[in-house]
Design an enzyme around this catalytic site. Structure first.
Site, short mmCIF file in Angstrom:
data_model
loop_
_atom_site.label_atom_id
_atom_site.label_comp_id
_atom_site.label_asym_id
_atom_site.label_seq_id
_atom_site.Cartn_x
_atom_site.Cartn_y
_atom_site.Cartn_z
N GLY A 23 -45.03 -27.28 -17.17
CA GLY A 23 -44.77 -26.45 -15.99
C GLY A 23 -43.61 -25.49 -16.20
O GLY A 23 -43.69 -24.31 -15.84
N THR A 24 -42.54 -25.98 -16.82
CA THR A 24 -41.36 -25.14 -17.04
C THR A 24 -41.70 -23.97 -17.96
O THR A 24 -41.34 -22.82 -17.68
CB THR A 24 -40.22 -25.98 -17.66
OG1 THR A 24 -39.99 -27.11 -16.80
CG2 THR A 24 -38.94 -25.19 -17.80
N ASN B 4 -42.29 -30.12 -4.67
CA ASN B 4 -42.17 -31.39 -5.39
C ASN B 4 -41.37 -32.44 -4.62
O ASN B 4 -41.53 -33.63 -4.86
CB ASN B 4 -41.55 -31.16 -6.77
CG ASN B 4 -40.37 -30.22 -6.72
OD1 ASN B 4 -40.50 -29.07 -6.30
ND2 ASN B 4 -39.22 -30.70 -7.12
N SER C 28 -49.03 -28.33 -14.93
CA SER C 28 -48.38 -29.29 -15.84
C SER C 28 -49.26 -30.52 -15.97
O SER C 28 -49.72 -31.07 -14.96
CB SER C 28 -47.01 -29.67 -15.31
OG SER C 28 -46.46 -30.69 -16.11
N CYS D 55 -27.73 -36.64 -7.00
CA CYS D 55 -26.73 -35.78 -7.63
C CYS D 55 -27.29 -35.45 -9.00
O CYS D 55 -27.36 -36.30 -9.88
CB CYS D 55 -25.39 -36.50 -7.76
SG CYS D 55 -25.54 -38.26 -7.96
N1 PLP Z 1 -42.70 -27.11 -11.06
C1 PLP Z 1 -42.77 -28.15 -10.22
C2 PLP Z 1 -43.14 -27.91 -8.80
C3 PLP Z 1 -42.50 -29.45 -10.67
O1 PLP Z 1 -42.57 -30.46 -9.82
C4 PLP Z 1 -42.16 -29.63 -12.02
C5 PLP Z 1 -41.82 -30.97 -12.53
O2 PLP Z 1 -41.19 -31.77 -11.86
C6 PLP Z 1 -42.12 -28.51 -12.87
C7 PLP Z 1 -42.40 -27.27 -12.35
C8 PLP Z 1 -41.80 -28.65 -14.32
O3 PLP Z 1 -42.90 -29.16 -15.02
P1 PLP Z 1 -42.72 -29.78 -16.48
O4 PLP Z 1 -42.05 -31.11 -16.31
O5 PLP Z 1 -44.11 -29.92 -17.01
O6 PLP Z 1 -41.92 -28.82 -17.27
#
Ligand code: PLP
Length: 400
Positions: free
Chosen positions: A69-70, A151, A199, A325
């Protein structure tokens, strides 16, 4: 262990792992090579691409594989920002106040490089208002990036409406759908999106792999340079076992979506009903209806979410707190702040996210174990004083 933290990560499905295994060992070929071992890897990768495309209603050529996802969020947002700034189309980006750090930090970094970012408010429901979006659009706006489902609080944004406005104004639209793919219906055409992040590990696939949907004709400036794989946007030797796992996870998730939604929602609603009816001054953060079926984010006044998580862990229950935190500073979650909670309120938050492997017995156990934990923590809390009613009017966040 009763695992109730599926928004953090989901367990790898056994059948997905089985399908991945040969690609670690005997079918180890590099997908860019032309001999049979390489072709075998390539065929598996293209099959996976088809499964990923299928779950979001896209064409195979519109999917690139990434590191997760990142990676997808960064490639999409920076890719559009730099491409369109270079073409002198503008430098303004619209996002929401509750994005995941993968989007939020990318926007903050772009802000430091001369881009202007508007962070739309989400109000107590945790959802943006379309009128705010319309007002924020200006001539220099090149990109809207708003997540599909949050999330932490699980709230779902009006993506199709946002997409329609973006299309009408000829602005590129990216959505982070990391939490929604495989959990609720996602269709890139109905949603009018140009870019969408996925992801694998959130949908019961392996970690460290993801995908980015890029609508045909959308041009991105690369942020990584290398051997040209994945349309020059995610170069490097492909992670074939991971990609195969992501593909199979998508195939199964699409097949089982209706069951997943009904089942997790039923358990979630039972949990909400019982907790709110047995624990005084307990609330649900964010809109109760427009949220992911397996997500609940509770708030218990007078105590710390971290302590609840630790005490649940001692009972064999894994959950998380939205007010963690994240560094060495005790700072409240930006999401809970954005829905109007003061630090003191947001610290008592507990996120429980349900998966299809959870049973009704799991939920009954939480319903039984949680009230005495809250009571014990409140009895030790210096700020909990139910007689004096020191708490602000909590109706400013959504309670039922
Ligand atoms: N975007 C959202 C909404 C997420 O919940 C997450 C992971 O927690 C990410 C992006 C990042 O995904 P990844 O862990 O595959 O890099």
């Amino acid at each position: 262990m009763i695992y109730l933290d599926h928004s953090a990560t989901a367990p790898l499905r056994e059948e997905v792992f089985e399908l991945m295994k040969p690609y670690f060992t005997k079918s180890f070929g590099n997908a860019s090579t032309f001999y049979s071992l390489g072709r075998e890897a390539n065929t598996a990768m293209e099959k996976a691409r088809e499964h990923v495309a299928n779950i979001i209603g896209a064409n195979n050529e519109e999917i690139i594989f990434t590191s997760g996802g990142t990676g997808s969020d960064n490639i999409a947002i920076q890719g559009i920002a730099y491409k369109l700034k270079k073409a002198k189309k503008g430098n303004h980006i619209i996002t929401s106040a509750i994005e995941h750090p993968a989007v939020m930090e990318t926007c903050l970094a772009l802000e430091k490089k001369g881009f202007e970012i508007t962070y739309l408010p989400v109000y107590k429901e945790g959802i943006i208002k379309i009128d705010d979006l319309k007002e924020a659009i200006k001539e220099e706006t090149i990109l809207i990036t708003i997540m599909h489902a949050n999330n932490e609080i699980g709230t779902i944004q009006p993506i199709s409406e946002i997409g329609e406005i973006a299309k009408k104004n000829k602005i590129k639209f990216h959505t982070d759908a990391v939490q929604s793919v495989g959990k609720i219906p996602v269709d890139v055409n109905e949603m009018n999106v140009d870019l969408l992040s996925i992801s694998s590990h959130k949908l019961f696939g392996p970690k460290g792999v993801g995908a980015l949907y890029i609508r045909k004709g959308t041009r991105l400036e690369p942020i990584l340079y290398g051997g040209g794989q994945e349309k020059d946007l995610f170069p490097g030797t492909e992670n074939i076992p991971g990609i195969v796992g992501l593909g199979e996870a998508c195939r199964l998730a699409k097949e089982e979506l209706t069951f997943y939604m009904d089942y997790t929602k039923k358990l979630r609603d039972k949990l909400i009903f019982n907790v709110l009816n047995t624990i005084e001054k307990s609330y649900v953060n964010g809109d109760v209806e427009k949220r992911l079926p397996g997500n609940v984010n509770f708030r218990f006044t007078g105590i710390e979410g971290e302590s609840i998580v630790l005490m649940l862990d001692m009972k064999g229950i894994a959950g998380s707190t939205g007010s963690a935190c994240s560094s060495n500073k005790l700072t409240a979650s930006h999401v809970l702040k954005a829905i109007g909670l003061e630090d003191v309120d947001s610290h008592g938050s507990l996120r429980l996210t349900i998966g299809p492997e959870n049973t009704e017995e799991d939920i009954d156990t939480v319903i039984k174990e949680l009230p005495p934990i809250i009571e014990k923590l409140r009895s030790m809390s210096s700020i909990w004083n139910k007689d004096e009613s020191i708490w602000r009017d909590n109706t400013k966040s959504c309670d039922i």
